[in-house]
Design an enzyme around this catalytic site. Structure first.
Site, PDB file in Angstrom:
ATOM      1  N   ARG A  93      22.643  66.878  17.129  1.00 61.44           N
ATOM      2  CA  ARG A  93      21.470  66.081  17.532  1.00 61.44           C
ATOM      3  C   ARG A  93      21.378  64.846  16.637  1.00 61.44           C
ATOM      4  O   ARG A  93      21.163  64.977  15.423  1.00 61.44           O
ATOM      5  CB  ARG A  93      20.206  66.925  17.399  1.00 61.44           C
ATOM      6  CG  ARG A  93      18.914  66.223  17.833  1.00 61.44           C
ATOM      7  CD  ARG A  93      17.724  67.168  17.640  1.00 61.44           C
ATOM      8  NE  ARG A  93      17.913  68.409  18.383  1.00 61.44           N
ATOM      9  CZ  ARG A  93      17.192  69.519  18.167  1.00 61.44           C
ATOM     10  NH1 ARG A  93      16.264  69.540  17.219  1.00 61.44           N
ATOM     11  NH2 ARG A  93      17.418  70.599  18.898  1.00 61.44           N
ATOM     12  N   HIS A 137      20.437  70.579  13.341  1.00 59.94           N
ATOM     13  CA  HIS A 137      21.292  70.095  14.426  1.00 59.94           C
ATOM     14  C   HIS A 137      21.984  68.783  14.054  1.00 59.94           C
ATOM     15  O   HIS A 137      23.098  68.520  14.518  1.00 59.94           O
ATOM     16  CB  HIS A 137      20.464  69.877  15.691  1.00 59.94           C
ATOM     17  CG  HIS A 137      20.104  71.129  16.415  1.00 59.94           C
ATOM     18  ND1 HIS A 137      20.956  71.763  17.294  1.00 59.94           N
ATOM     19  CD2 HIS A 137      18.977  71.876  16.402  1.00 59.94           C
ATOM     20  CE1 HIS A 137      20.369  72.832  17.801  1.00 59.94           C
ATOM     21  NE2 HIS A 137      19.164  72.926  17.272  1.00 59.94           N
ATOM     22  N   ASP A 177      21.870  75.716  20.157  1.00 59.30           N
ATOM     23  CA  ASP A 177      20.832  76.388  20.940  1.00 59.30           C
ATOM     24  C   ASP A 177      21.503  76.938  22.188  1.00 59.30           C
ATOM     25  O   ASP A 177      22.169  76.185  22.924  1.00 59.30           O
ATOM     26  CB  ASP A 177      19.725  75.410  21.346  1.00 59.30           C
ATOM     27  CG  ASP A 177      18.939  74.875  20.158  1.00 59.30           C
ATOM     28  OD1 ASP A 177      18.901  75.551  19.111  1.00 59.30           O
ATOM     29  OD2 ASP A 177      18.356  73.784  20.283  1.00 59.30           O
ATOM     30  N   GLU A 234      12.801  80.974  16.582  1.00 60.16           N
ATOM     31  CA  GLU A 234      13.393  80.578  17.866  1.00 60.16           C
ATOM     32  C   GLU A 234      14.584  81.474  18.178  1.00 60.16           C
ATOM     33  O   GLU A 234      15.613  81.388  17.497  1.00 60.16           O
ATOM     34  CB  GLU A 234      13.840  79.107  17.824  1.00 60.16           C
ATOM     35  CG  GLU A 234      12.694  78.128  17.591  1.00 60.16           C
ATOM     36  CD  GLU A 234      13.158  76.698  17.401  1.00 60.16           C
ATOM     37  OE1 GLU A 234      12.311  75.791  17.499  1.00 60.16           O
ATOM     38  OE2 GLU A 234      14.370  76.475  17.152  1.00 60.16           O
ATOM     39  N   HIS A 294      18.174  79.666  18.615  1.00 61.98           N
ATOM     40  CA  HIS A 294      18.702  78.726  17.618  1.00 61.98           C
ATOM     41  C   HIS A 294      19.536  79.445  16.562  1.00 61.98           C
ATOM     42  O   HIS A 294      19.056  80.373  15.904  1.00 61.98           O
ATOM     43  CB  HIS A 294      17.536  78.001  16.942  1.00 61.98           C
ATOM     44  CG  HIS A 294      17.943  77.039  15.869  1.00 61.98           C
ATOM     45  ND1 HIS A 294      18.278  75.733  16.122  1.00 61.98           N
ATOM     46  CD2 HIS A 294      18.079  77.200  14.524  1.00 61.98           C
ATOM     47  CE1 HIS A 294      18.585  75.125  14.985  1.00 61.98           C
ATOM     48  NE2 HIS A 294      18.476  76.004  14.001  1.00 61.98           N
TER      49      HIS A 294
END
EC number: 3.4.13.22
Length: 202
Positions: free
Chosen positions: A71, A116, A123, A181, A184
């Site tokens: 990311r 990320h 994910d 999460e 993740h």
């Protein structure tokens, strides 16, 4: 592409993906800065460990569906700016019905520096190889609520079992879970633990 990074599908052949932040189907309600194509990037080390996870999942009758990998920092900045904007309720019901968007950071769902951006976080979820259907996990991707926590109450036995199955596959392939999460995971021995990259996904 930055040296040391690759499109994950070029290493993990046959993996499915849906790069949510390259689409309108995410909590911001629009494509996110830095995602110029619907593909998923990561470090070569991430790809090799994901290949192991894919093979392990296949022995149990499951495949991997990826939602996000590397990311760019500009995407993280986009999230931070979005979280500071006045509420417009466009995605609240679907992604964060029980909190204010300003609470996303304090509650650990959005971070100013994301794992990320180091290129070794992923994910993902599982799907059944025989039907192609996603397995039920008790909440959708990016659902910012206690229901998405690994220790969540209120999910079915089947959903909890599916989360445990994904966690076992990933932990046995070199990844660590994130308690808030279920989707993740971060590579345990990531190659760039102190580097945050900003090249676009294209």
């Amino acid at each position: 592409m930055e040296i040391g990074f690759t499109f994950l599908d070029e290493i993990v052949h046959g993996v499915r993906w849906d790069a949510k932040y390259a689409t309108w189907d995410n909590f911001t309600g629009k494509p996110v800065d830095g995602y110029e194509v619907n593909r998923i990037v990561g470090t070569y080390e991430l790809a090799e460990s994901l290949l192991k996870a894919k093979e392990l999942a296949a022995t149990q009758g499951y495949g991997l569906l990826l939602w996000d990998g590397y990311r760019p920092k500009r995407a993280v900045n986009c999230f931070m700016q979005w979280a500071a904007q006045p509420e417009n309720n466009l995605t609240k019901e679907s992604y964060y019905p029980n909190i204010d968007r300003t609470e996303m950071i304090s509650k650990g769902y959005v971070a100013s520096k994301s794992s990320h951006s180091r290129g070794s976080a992923i994910d993902l979820t599982l799907y059944r190889l025989d039907t192609g259907e996603l397995v039920p996990m008790g909440s959708r991707f990016d659902f910012m609520d206690e229901r998405s926590h690994h220790a969540a109450n209120g999910i079915s036995c089947n959903e909890a079992q599916n989360r445990r199955r994904l966690r076992s596959i990933m932990e046995n392939s070199g990844f660590e879970a994130y308690s808030l999460e279920w989707w993740h995971y971060v590579l345990r021995d990531e190659p760039y633990p102190n580097s945050y990259f900003d090249f676009p996904v294209k």
